[in-house]
Design a protein around this motif. Structure first.
Motif: not given
Length: 159
Positions: A32-57
């Protein structure tokens, strides 16, 4: 419509945006990150892999423009991650991206406050069009046969 045309047809996707991808599968996040960066080069893409990571994000990045959320990840049960995002950041549009595209799941995601739903099998052009629609204030849900549940509506109101 190709991904390039989706980007041309959606000027808001050409502007710098900040998106969080919440999914516990590293390959899904990377794709998803690669696909979004190819379509939106100026986008900042962050990732979270758990509920606690989403809360922190969401605490660390009050300027998020969109969340792409998988329902199944460590710390989350059912729609708890969606409910957390809706409760703590009601202005942040959330698109549920899931391999579970059962009509009841789609209906519940909508009822619990998602702005859109995409199956993980959706083509990139469809994903970009959904993101453009949601970031412009709209909604994007596949047509499904499930009806809204009164019990789910009561639960959503209580939460």
């Amino acid at each position: 419509m190709t991904a390039d045309r989706a980007n041309e047809a959606s000027p808001e996707l050409g502007a710098p945006v900040k998106i969080v991808i919440a999914d516990d599968h590293p390959l899904v996040c990377a794709a998803l990150t690669q696909a979004l960066h190819s379509a939106m080069p100026s986008a900042t893409i962050l990732t979270a892999s758990s509920l606690s990571a989403i809360e922190a994000m969401i605490a660390e990045h009050p300027d998020l423009d969109l969340a792409l959320l998988d329902l199944h990840m460590p710390g989350a049960r059912g729609f708890s991650a969606l409910l957390l995002l809706r409760g703590q950041r009601p202005e942040l549009p959330v698109i549920v991206i899931s391999s579970n595209d059962h009509p009841r799941t789609i209906a519940r995601a909508q009822q619990f406050g998602a702005a859109g739903f995409l199956p993980k099998s959706a083509p990139l052009a469809e994903m970009l069009a959904a993101m453009a629609s949601v970031m412009a204030g709209g909604a994007c849900f596949p047509q499904h046969e499930a009806r809204r549940s009164d019990d789910d509506a009561k639960l959503a109101a209580r939460l």
